[in-house]
Design a protein around this motif. Structure first.
Motif, PDB file in Angstrom:
ATOM      1  N   GLU A  43       8.170  -3.259  26.110  1.00 54.34           N
ATOM      2  CA  GLU A  43       9.237  -2.438  25.553  1.00 54.34           C
ATOM      3  C   GLU A  43       8.708  -1.082  25.085  1.00 54.34           C
ATOM      4  OE1 GLU A  43      10.355  -6.743  25.271  1.00 54.34           O
ATOM      5  OE2 GLU A  43       8.559  -5.555  24.832  1.00 54.34           O
ATOM      6  N   LEU A  44       7.509  -1.076  24.494  1.00 49.18           N
ATOM      7  CA  LEU A  44       6.926   0.179  24.039  1.00 49.18           C
ATOM      8  C   LEU A  44       6.536   1.061  25.229  1.00 49.18           C
ATOM      9  CD1 LEU A  44       5.938   2.037  21.816  1.00 49.18           C
ATOM     10  CD2 LEU A  44       3.788   0.761  21.763  1.00 49.18           C
ATOM     11  N   VAL A  45       5.995   0.451  26.272  1.00 49.81           N
ATOM     12  CA  VAL A  45       5.639   1.209  27.475  1.00 49.81           C
ATOM     13  C   VAL A  45       6.894   1.875  28.055  1.00 49.81           C
ATOM     14  CG1 VAL A  45       4.828   1.019  29.856  1.00 49.81           C
ATOM     15  CG2 VAL A  45       3.603  -0.169  28.032  1.00 49.81           C
ATOM     16  N   ALA A  46       7.984   1.129  28.107  1.00 48.99           N
ATOM     17  CA  ALA A  46       9.239   1.672  28.641  1.00 48.99           C
ATOM     18  C   ALA A  46       9.770   2.780  27.734  1.00 48.99           C
ATOM     19  CB  ALA A  46      10.266   0.556  28.791  1.00 48.99           C
ATOM     20  N   ALA A  47       9.690   2.576  26.423  1.00 46.26           N
ATOM     21  CA  ALA A  47      10.189   3.574  25.475  1.00 46.26           C
ATOM     22  C   ALA A  47       9.373   4.858  25.560  1.00 46.26           C
ATOM     23  CB  ALA A  47      10.156   3.012  24.058  1.00 46.26           C
ATOM     24  N   ALA A  48       8.067   4.718  25.743  1.00 44.38           N
ATOM     25  CA  ALA A  48       7.180   5.895  25.793  1.00 44.38           C
ATOM     26  C   ALA A  48       7.561   6.824  26.935  1.00 44.38           C
ATOM     27  CB  ALA A  48       5.729   5.445  25.929  1.00 44.38           C
ATOM     28  N   LYS A  49       8.039   6.279  28.024  1.00 46.82           N
ATOM     29  CA  LYS A  49       8.434   7.098  29.166  1.00 46.82           C
ATOM     30  C   LYS A  49       9.686   7.917  28.860  1.00 46.82           C
ATOM     31  CE  LYS A  49       6.473   3.859  32.521  1.00 46.82           C
ATOM     32  NZ  LYS A  49       6.763   2.883  33.599  1.00 46.82           N
ATOM     33  N   ARG A  50      10.463   7.469  27.884  1.00 46.04           N
ATOM     34  CA  ARG A  50      11.708   8.149  27.534  1.00 46.04           C
ATOM     35  C   ARG A  50      11.526   9.157  26.396  1.00 46.04           C
ATOM     36  NH1 ARG A  50      15.614   3.080  26.730  1.00 46.04           N
ATOM     37  NH2 ARG A  50      16.878   4.713  25.723  1.00 46.04           N
ATOM     38  N   VAL A  51      10.421   9.068  25.695  1.00 49.42           N
ATOM     39  CA  VAL A  51      10.135  10.036  24.625  1.00 49.42           C
ATOM     40  C   VAL A  51       8.811  10.722  24.965  1.00 49.42           C
ATOM     41  CG1 VAL A  51      11.453   8.954  22.779  1.00 49.42           C
ATOM     42  CG2 VAL A  51       9.139   8.155  23.237  1.00 49.42           C
ATOM     43  N   ASP A  52       8.761  11.321  26.156  1.00 53.32           N
ATOM     44  CA  ASP A  52       7.501  11.818  26.680  1.00 53.32           C
ATOM     45  C   ASP A  52       6.952  13.031  25.934  1.00 53.32           C
ATOM     46  OD1 ASP A  52       9.408  13.581  27.542  1.00 53.32           O
ATOM     47  OD2 ASP A  52       8.973  13.377  29.672  1.00 53.32           O
ATOM     48  N   SER A  53       7.718  13.568  24.981  1.00 54.96           N
ATOM     49  CA  SER A  53       7.196  14.673  24.178  1.00 54.96           C
ATOM     50  C   SER A  53       6.324  14.174  23.018  1.00 54.96           C
ATOM     51  CB  SER A  53       8.353  15.509  23.604  1.00 54.96           C
ATOM     52  OG  SER A  53       9.131  14.732  22.702  1.00 54.96           O
ATOM     53  N   ASP A  67      15.450   0.428  23.881  1.00 51.86           N
ATOM     54  CA  ASP A  67      16.445   1.250  23.193  1.00 51.86           C
ATOM     55  C   ASP A  67      16.177   1.300  21.701  1.00 51.86           C
ATOM     56  OD1 ASP A  67      17.763   1.830  25.530  1.00 51.86           O
ATOM     57  OD2 ASP A  67      19.302   0.282  25.275  1.00 51.86           O
ATOM     58  N   GLY A  68      15.856   0.153  21.120  1.00 52.50           N
ATOM     59  CA  GLY A  68      15.597   0.086  19.689  1.00 52.50           C
ATOM     60  C   GLY A  68      14.360   0.872  19.295  1.00 52.50           C
ATOM     61  N   ILE A  69      13.321   0.818  20.129  1.00 51.28           N
ATOM     62  CA  ILE A  69      12.088   1.558  19.838  1.00 51.28           C
ATOM     63  C   ILE A  69      12.323   3.058  19.973  1.00 51.28           C
ATOM     64  CG2 ILE A  69       9.709   1.957  20.588  1.00 51.28           C
ATOM     65  CD1 ILE A  69       9.604  -1.001  21.405  1.00 51.28           C
ATOM     66  N   VAL A  70      13.079   3.464  20.993  1.00 55.85           N
ATOM     67  CA  VAL A  70      13.416   4.879  21.146  1.00 55.85           C
ATOM     68  C   VAL A  70      14.197   5.362  19.926  1.00 55.85           C
ATOM     69  CG1 VAL A  70      14.811   6.528  22.449  1.00 55.85           C
ATOM     70  CG2 VAL A  70      13.359   4.898  23.661  1.00 55.85           C
ATOM     71  N   ASN A  71      15.123   4.548  19.463  1.00 56.12           N
ATOM     72  CA  ASN A  71      15.914   4.907  18.284  1.00 56.12           C
ATOM     73  C   ASN A  71      15.018   5.038  17.049  1.00 56.12           C
ATOM     74  OD1 ASN A  71      18.545   5.354  17.026  1.00 56.12           O
ATOM     75  ND2 ASN A  71      18.199   3.404  15.997  1.00 56.12           N
ATOM     76  N   PHE A  72      14.085   4.108  16.879  1.00 55.53           N
ATOM     77  CA  PHE A  72      13.129   4.147  15.770  1.00 55.53           C
ATOM     78  C   PHE A  72      12.313   5.439  15.801  1.00 55.53           C
ATOM     79  CE2 PHE A  72       8.575   3.343  14.830  1.00 55.53           C
ATOM     80  CZ  PHE A  72       8.651   3.186  13.447  1.00 55.53           C
ATOM     81  N   ILE A  73      11.851   5.798  16.981  1.00 56.76           N
ATOM     82  CA  ILE A  73      11.039   7.013  17.122  1.00 56.76           C
ATOM     83  C   ILE A  73      11.877   8.257  16.865  1.00 56.76           C
ATOM     84  CG2 ILE A  73       9.714   8.415  18.746  1.00 56.76           C
ATOM     85  CD1 ILE A  73       8.825   5.786  20.091  1.00 56.76           C
ATOM     86  N   THR A  74      13.071   8.310  17.459  1.00 53.39           N
ATOM     87  CA  THR A  74      13.925   9.495  17.342  1.00 53.39           C
ATOM     88  C   THR A  74      14.350   9.750  15.906  1.00 53.39           C
ATOM     89  OG1 THR A  74      14.756   9.094  19.589  1.00 53.39           O
ATOM     90  CG2 THR A  74      16.019  10.589  18.205  1.00 53.39           C
ATOM     91  N   ILE A  75      14.713   8.702  15.199  1.00 57.62           N
ATOM     92  CA  ILE A  75      15.148   8.847  13.811  1.00 57.62           C
ATOM     93  C   ILE A  75      14.017   9.370  12.933  1.00 57.62           C
ATOM     94  CG2 ILE A  75      15.732   7.504  11.737  1.00 57.62           C
ATOM     95  CD1 ILE A  75      17.565   5.816  13.471  1.00 57.62           C
ATOM     96  N   ASN A  76      12.810   8.923  13.201  1.00 58.00           N
ATOM     97  CA  ASN A  76      11.677   9.241  12.331  1.00 58.00           C
ATOM     98  C   ASN A  76      10.821  10.405  12.833  1.00 58.00           C
ATOM     99  OD1 ASN A  76      11.762   7.050  10.186  1.00 58.00           O
ATOM    100  ND2 ASN A  76      11.870   5.831  12.053  1.00 58.00           N
ATOM    101  N   GLU A  77      11.307  11.102  13.857  1.00 53.40           N
ATOM    102  CA  GLU A  77      10.548  12.208  14.439  1.00 53.40           C
ATOM    103  C   GLU A  77      10.730  13.487  13.621  1.00 53.40           C
ATOM    104  OE1 GLU A  77      10.279  14.835  18.552  1.00 53.40           O
ATOM    105  OE2 GLU A  77      11.766  13.237  18.367  1.00 53.40           O
ATOM    106  N   ILE A  78      10.096  13.536  12.465  1.00 52.00           N
ATOM    107  CA  ILE A  78      10.145  14.719  11.617  1.00 52.00           C
ATOM    108  C   ILE A  78       8.933  15.583  11.923  1.00 52.00           C
ATOM    109  CG2 ILE A  78      10.087  15.575   9.249  1.00 52.00           C
ATOM    110  CD1 ILE A  78      11.471  13.021   8.388  1.00 52.00           C
ATOM    111  N   ARG A  79       9.185  16.853  12.232  1.00 52.19           N
ATOM    112  CA  ARG A  79       8.113  17.775  12.583  1.00 52.19           C
ATOM    113  C   ARG A  79       7.987  18.859  11.516  1.00 52.19           C
ATOM    114  NH1 ARG A  79       6.516  17.304  17.988  1.00 52.19           N
ATOM    115  NH2 ARG A  79       7.701  15.743  19.154  1.00 52.19           N
TER     116      ARG A  79
END
Length: 255
Positions: A58-68, A114-126
């Motif tokens: 799931e993490l491998v799949a999520a990483a491809k969707r948040v490639d930044s 999907d859940g991992i992407v959501n976790f990353i997106t919500i917490n992506e503070i720059r």
């Protein structure tokens, strides 16, 4: 930044060993993990025992969707302890507020890409985070409750320059302020502008919002220079703004 990231990739591939299918690098010691975390403003590490672990695919799949966002894996338990982890965890590290956000695999009833992407997106503070409904969750969950706000209209002649200028200033206030960009041309941001008594024709402007006291201030009109914004931030940290007049606004609903 680019040089550091290239160095980390070389370190991972030549010294640490790469995932056999080339999907994600594996970090095998504390030095490599530290270098990886320092390589970007936001990174994710899957602290998993191996490729058969729940959450790996799931993490491998999520990483491809948040490639930044750089993503790596680590199975070395001695490294886990460095980050206060004792079980499989997907951890996000961010520099803006020096925070580590953990997603405990065992406690997640449903763990999918999907859940991992959501976790990353919500917490992506720059260092400079654009405000929207998703980023708002991470911003207001941060222990850093003071926000330096840049209100600007995307596409205006000074938009890119101001964003770059304040992004460069943000690291000076790591752990003290979160720098937030609010695009004044979006209908979804009207409440934020109204809260500061602004509308899109007034922009660009800079403000400070303190969630602890629910107080707000606007930098007086004039050039939005690095020096003026720095002084504005330092005045807040010294408590000098507490007696200053707050920004006039409509009654608060939400930022």
């Amino acid at each position: 930044m680019l040089t550091t990231w290239v160095f980390t990739l070389l370190l991972v591939s030549s010294v640490l060993g790469a995932d056999k299918d080339g999907a994600l690098p594996w970090l095998t010691d504390a030095e490599a993990a530290k270098a990886f975390i320092n390589s970007a403003e936001v990174v994710v590490i899957g602290f998993l025992e191996g490729e058969e672990s729940r959450g790996y695919q799931e993490l491998v799949a999520a990483a491809k969707r948040v490639d930044s966002i750089p993503v790596a894996l680590c199975s070395a338990k001695e490294v886990w302890s460095e980050y206060s982890l004792s079980s499989d965890t997907i951890a996000l590290f961010r520099k803006a507020d020096q925070h580590q956000e953990n997603l405990a695999v065992a406690k997640s009833k449903k763990l999918d890409a999907d859940g991992i992407v959501n976790f990353i997106t919500i917490n992506e503070i720059r260092y400079m985070t654009e405000y929207n409904q998703v980023s708002a969750v991470g911003l207001f969950n941060s222990k850093v409750t003071a926000h330096l706000l840049l209100f600007a209209n995307r596409g205006s002649k000074d938009y890119a320059e101001l964003r770059e200028r304040l992004s460069a200033l943000a690291p000076e206030f790591t752990g003290k302020f979160l720098f937030v960009l609010i695009h004044g041309g979006l209908k979804s941001n009207l409440k934020s502008l109204n809260y500061f008594g602004l509308n899109s024709k007034d922009l660009p402007r800079v403000g400070i919002y303190d969630a602890d006291s629910d107080m707000k201030w606007l930098l007086p009109k004039g050039e939005i220079s690095t020096e003026r914004v720095r002084d504005f931030c330092q005045s807040f940290l010294k408590g000098e703004l507490e007696e200053a007049k707050q920004a006039e606004a409509q009654p608060k609903t939400e930022l």
